[in-house]
Design a protein around this motif. Structure first.
Motif, PDB file in Angstrom:
ATOM      1  N   GLU A 142     -42.049 -67.559  30.623  1.00  0.00           N
ATOM      2  CA  GLU A 142     -42.442 -66.147  30.789  1.00  0.00           C
ATOM      3  C   GLU A 142     -41.461 -65.401  31.688  1.00  0.00           C
ATOM      4  O   GLU A 142     -41.027 -64.299  31.388  1.00  0.00           O
ATOM      5  CB  GLU A 142     -43.852 -66.065  31.381  1.00  0.00           C
ATOM      6  CG  GLU A 142     -44.932 -66.391  30.368  1.00  0.00           C
ATOM      7  CD  GLU A 142     -46.309 -66.601  31.002  1.00  0.00           C
ATOM      8  OE1 GLU A 142     -47.292 -66.595  30.253  1.00  0.00           O
ATOM      9  OE2 GLU A 142     -46.397 -66.788  32.240  1.00  0.00           O
ATOM     10  N   GLN A 143     -41.103 -66.061  32.770  1.00  0.00           N
ATOM     11  CA  GLN A 143     -40.176 -65.446  33.724  1.00  0.00           C
ATOM     12  C   GLN A 143     -38.806 -65.219  33.059  1.00  0.00           C
ATOM     13  O   GLN A 143     -38.187 -64.165  33.214  1.00  0.00           O
ATOM     14  CB  GLN A 143     -40.047 -66.404  34.902  1.00  0.00           C
ATOM     15  CG  GLN A 143     -39.104 -65.985  36.001  1.00  0.00           C
ATOM     16  CD  GLN A 143     -38.743 -67.198  36.858  1.00  0.00           C
ATOM     17  OE1 GLN A 143     -39.577 -68.061  37.147  1.00  0.00           O
ATOM     18  NE2 GLN A 143     -37.488 -67.294  37.251  1.00  0.00           N
ATOM     19  N   ARG A 199     -35.021 -57.649  33.183  1.00  0.00           N
ATOM     20  CA  ARG A 199     -34.759 -57.798  34.619  1.00  0.00           C
ATOM     21  C   ARG A 199     -33.297 -58.134  34.944  1.00  0.00           C
ATOM     22  O   ARG A 199     -32.769 -57.664  35.957  1.00  0.00           O
ATOM     23  CB  ARG A 199     -35.668 -58.881  35.207  1.00  0.00           C
ATOM     24  CG  ARG A 199     -37.097 -58.430  35.379  1.00  0.00           C
ATOM     25  CD  ARG A 199     -37.841 -59.346  36.353  1.00  0.00           C
ATOM     26  NE  ARG A 199     -39.264 -59.226  36.212  1.00  0.00           N
ATOM     27  CZ  ARG A 199     -39.983 -58.218  36.701  1.00  0.00           C
ATOM     28  NH1 ARG A 199     -39.391 -57.248  37.360  1.00  0.00           N
ATOM     29  NH2 ARG A 199     -41.289 -58.186  36.514  1.00  0.00           N
ATOM     30  N   GLU A 259     -38.877 -62.261  30.620  1.00  0.00           N
ATOM     31  CA  GLU A 259     -38.773 -60.990  31.350  1.00  0.00           C
ATOM     32  C   GLU A 259     -37.343 -60.752  31.821  1.00  0.00           C
ATOM     33  O   GLU A 259     -36.823 -59.650  31.729  1.00  0.00           O
ATOM     34  CB  GLU A 259     -39.676 -61.022  32.585  1.00  0.00           C
ATOM     35  CG  GLU A 259     -41.114 -60.715  32.284  1.00  0.00           C
ATOM     36  CD  GLU A 259     -41.902 -60.457  33.573  1.00  0.00           C
ATOM     37  OE1 GLU A 259     -42.960 -59.861  33.461  1.00  0.00           O
ATOM     38  OE2 GLU A 259     -41.439 -60.856  34.671  1.00  0.00           O
ATOM     39  N   LEU A 264     -44.573 -61.819  23.445  1.00  0.00           N
ATOM     40  CA  LEU A 264     -43.735 -60.890  24.216  1.00  0.00           C
ATOM     41  C   LEU A 264     -43.842 -59.443  23.712  1.00  0.00           C
ATOM     42  O   LEU A 264     -43.122 -58.571  24.184  1.00  0.00           O
ATOM     43  CB  LEU A 264     -42.267 -61.332  24.152  1.00  0.00           C
ATOM     44  CG  LEU A 264     -41.969 -62.802  24.503  1.00  0.00           C
ATOM     45  CD1 LEU A 264     -40.481 -63.082  24.382  1.00  0.00           C
ATOM     46  CD2 LEU A 264     -42.451 -63.124  25.918  1.00  0.00           C
ATOM     47  N   TYR A 304     -43.896 -56.676  26.262  1.00  0.00           N
ATOM     48  CA  TYR A 304     -42.952 -56.699  27.386  1.00  0.00           C
ATOM     49  C   TYR A 304     -42.025 -55.479  27.300  1.00  0.00           C
ATOM     50  O   TYR A 304     -41.613 -55.089  26.199  1.00  0.00           O
ATOM     51  CB  TYR A 304     -42.086 -57.971  27.333  1.00  0.00           C
ATOM     52  CG  TYR A 304     -42.724 -59.220  27.879  1.00  0.00           C
ATOM     53  CD1 TYR A 304     -44.059 -59.542  27.631  1.00  0.00           C
ATOM     54  CD2 TYR A 304     -41.979 -60.109  28.652  1.00  0.00           C
ATOM     55  CE1 TYR A 304     -44.617 -60.693  28.131  1.00  0.00           C
ATOM     56  CE2 TYR A 304     -42.536 -61.276  29.154  1.00  0.00           C
ATOM     57  CZ  TYR A 304     -43.860 -61.569  28.891  1.00  0.00           C
ATOM     58  OH  TYR A 304     -44.401 -62.719  29.382  1.00  0.00           O
TER      59      TYR A 304
END
Ligand SMILES: [Zn+2]
Length: 389
Positions: free
Chosen positions: A369-370, A378, A373, A5, A8
């Motif tokens: 992964e989602q 998000r 994030e 990560l 990110y």
């Protein structure tokens, strides 16, 4: 590690300014969030201190056996001679995009104006964070305190609290309000008939040492704060879990204590952001997030101050919490490195935690992964309606 990560983007859901003049002189003294003076030697023996120093050596390109005193000397000189360059280095390394900053200093039960951030200190935060978006937060209790200092009669208190808080939201372009009721009288908010609130308010104004009367006033202010957030459709950040001793009675920071308030129909429609992962009450917090659609959480403060707890505690929270409701945060204050280190370290800890779930076949790599994030930036964008990174 399947999940890296490092690159990110990240948004800090809850942090504070770190004005140059307010830093503790000895670097290690910035590592305790309590307000009692603690021995520097104790702080040099915390895991967090060692973890931070290790990352600083990487950031400065130093050998791992560089003495701590040399790291700190280099750091102090760098920040003194090129503050803006130093900040840019930190934010770039961590991948920062946004900070949600609680400008509501001071913390503590006394309404001490001498501790308020001066306008130039607020401006300094923007200069220090050039290139990173800043979204402001301030506290409903400060408005209530001001009204009580003015001797406002109860008949005018509610209307003025609503009016002035809404004005503050508009004037300071606030993204959210915050309540520090946990610091005052704890999270066990009681709903009382108006006549009892009025009597309590009047008693508290006459005798500010009357703890029972104060609780009535603080509970009421919290409920009005929720109402304002509901009307403005902004979240209310609520301090839960660990806080600064002796101001914060830590036993009163358990989020389960919000039971009565959370079940009020109007509050069920208000976005509540329970901050600090309610540490150490992570499992309790996860359960609340699972059951109440309007309740969200961040992991600030226990990340990074609780050092190695991060991976283990994240998994405790994830037992029941939907991962689209958990936000990254640091509660960084005093020195900029808390927010920087919090992001660098949390990307590792979150990666390890999610990886362990992928390894066991509990979740897919794409969900990991989602979720990473979502947690790193998000969810904040969606919950506060901040728009796309
Ligand atoms: Zn804070």
């Amino acid at each position: 590690m399947k999940l890296d990560l490092t690159n990110y983007p990240v948004t800090d859901n809850h942090c504070h300014p770190f004005p140059a003049g307010r830093e503790a002189k000895e670097f290690e003294r910035n590592f305790c969030i309590g307000l009692y003076p603690v021995p520097s030697e104790d702080m040099r023996n915390t895991l967090y201190y060692h973890m931070m120093l290790g990352e600083l050596k990487r950031l400065y390109g130093m050998e791992t056996d560089t003495p701590d005193s040399e790291v700190i000397r280099y750091r102090n000189q760098f920040i003194r001679e090129d503050r803006s360059g130093y900040m840019q280095k930190l934010w770039k390394d961590a991948g920062y995009r946004k900070f949600l900053v609680d400008f509501g200093y001071p913390i503590g039960q006394k309404h001490d104006r001498s501790k308020y951030l001066r306008p130039e200190e607020i401006q300094g935060m923007y200069e220090d964070c050039e290139g990173v978006e800043i979204h402001s937060i301030n506290r409903v209790e400060w408005v209530a305190n001001e009204l009580m200092e003015e001797g406002t009669p109860f008949s005018e208190f509610t209307d003025l609290l609503i009016q002035r808080t809404k004005k503050m939201v508009e004037r300071e372009h606030l993204t959210a309000l915050k309540s520090v009721i946990a610091y005052y009288t704890g999270l066990e908010v009681k709903i009382l008939p108006e006549a009892r609130v009025k009597a309590g308010y009047e008693r508290f104004l006459t005798d500010p040492t009357d703890g029972e009367a104060e609780k009535i006033v603080r509970d009421y202010t919290f409920l009005v704060g929720c109402q304002i957030c509901h009307e403005l459709d902004i979240p209310l950040q609520i301090h839960t879990g660990l806080g600064d001793s002796p101001d914060c009675n830590l036993i009163k920071g358990n989020p389960f204590l919000l039971y009565d308030a959370m079940n009020l129909p109007e509050i069920r429609e208000t976005k509540l952001m329970l901050i600090h992962g309610a540490y150490p009450y992570l499992e309790e917090l996860g359960m609340i997030l699972n059951h109440y659609e309007n309740v969200y959480a961040d992991i600030s403060s226990f990340c990074p101050y609780a050092s190695i707890a991060a991976e283990d505690k994240l998994l405790k929270l994830f037992e029941l919490a939907p991962l689209n409701k958990v936000c990254f945060g640091t509660d960084g204050a005093g020195i900029p490195e808390h927010s920087w280190f919090g992001a660098v370290y949390m990307k590792k800890a979150l990666g390890w935690a999610l990886d362990s779930l992928v390894d066991r076949g509990y979740i897919s790599l794409s969900f990991a992964e989602q979720s990473a994030e979502n947690i790193l930036y998000r969810n904040v964008d969606r919950i506060y309606k901040l728009g796309k990174v």
